[in-house]
Design an enzyme around this catalytic site. Sequence first.
Site, PDB file in Angstrom:
ATOM      1  N   ALA A  13      14.356   7.275 -10.648  1.00 53.89           N
ATOM      2  CA  ALA A  13      15.249   6.150 -10.942  1.00 53.89           C
ATOM      3  C   ALA A  13      16.724   6.495 -10.794  1.00 53.89           C
ATOM      4  CB  ALA A  13      14.986   5.646 -12.369  1.00 53.89           C
ATOM      5  N   TYR A 172       3.650  13.117   6.065  1.00 58.13           N
ATOM      6  CA  TYR A 172       4.158  12.188   5.052  1.00 58.13           C
ATOM      7  C   TYR A 172       3.099  11.154   4.702  1.00 58.13           C
ATOM      8  CZ  TYR A 172       7.070   8.368   3.162  1.00 58.13           C
ATOM      9  OH  TYR A 172       7.605   7.374   2.395  1.00 58.13           O
ATOM     10  N   LYS A 176       1.378   9.635   1.074  1.00 56.62           N
ATOM     11  CA  LYS A 176       1.621   8.252   0.667  1.00 56.62           C
ATOM     12  C   LYS A 176       0.338   7.432   0.680  1.00 56.62           C
ATOM     13  CE  LYS A 176       5.014   7.050  -0.519  1.00 56.62           C
ATOM     14  NZ  LYS A 176       5.757   7.224  -1.783  1.00 56.62           N
TER      15      LYS A 176
END
Length: 313
Positions: A13, A172, A176
């Site tokens: 965040a 990647y 994911k």
Amino acid sequence: MAAKQQVALVVGASRGIGRQVAIDLAKNGYAVVVAAKSTSDASATKPFPPDPNSQQSTISTVEREIKEAGGQATAIPVDTRDFESVQKLVDETVKIYGPLDVLVYNSGAIWWASVENTPMKRFQLMQRVNVEGLYGTVQAALPHFKNQGWKARIIVVSPPIYSRFFRGKTAYAMGKVGMSILTKGLAMDWEREGKNGMAITSIWPASSIESAATKQMQRTDPGTVKDLRVPSIFSDAILAMLRAPVGDVNGLIDTDEDFLRTHEGLTDFSKYSVVAGATPRRIMPIKFPDLTVAEQADEGRRTDSTKMRNSKL
């Protein structure tokens, strides 16, 4: 008696999408724990608030932004590669605010290149931050969800599963897509176990969203800015997912645009364009493959390794 304030933990965040999600959750009444590795002396940050896609944006400055806007927030540093650090984060969140209502996992490591051009260390970093970090965060939260009667939501930043996604970024994509598989599998666990108050949902951008990564791309190709959207489209979609019934979103993997269109009736997305009047290019397919099979309901002879192991003791 006043209703309990809802609590959200946003992992990843410090800037970009994660920052926007944390800020908008706070605007909607959540007490928010903002978590990531980066911290700073927010009181000394000038100008304030900092560029949300710069290194000056940290969980400390995000906490300050939320508090100065009248919201409630606590910044807690975490290394998602370290399960003990993740456990401490989740435990501290519950200790400070009470039962956890929403967990958002936005942490991610990115390296888009061929397998040949993806070194082993880079591959390992992505797997540890992306899929292993998510798995550890969910594992750390599950005992708390159990204690609070299995009523909570998990939002995962991971993509729909389709073959084109693997192109040019296989290493990647392995992590994911693994995150999306966790979304599908955990949702089926909860359905089978009758945990009807739980939902896990994955979300991905339909068009590119302005971030530190896209700012780097603009240095070599300034024209890409017309294809960008502001991160509030993502947080708006997440808020809509949290409002939706459990049955509508448990196990769902969707894009921000598609969810807002089908569940909120939104048809005009122009307010989200970084460049006024531009229509950002969609990077996701219009239609995704259905992963179910005709034998979907056939569980066969289920094997439970925990029971098999216990029977040998």
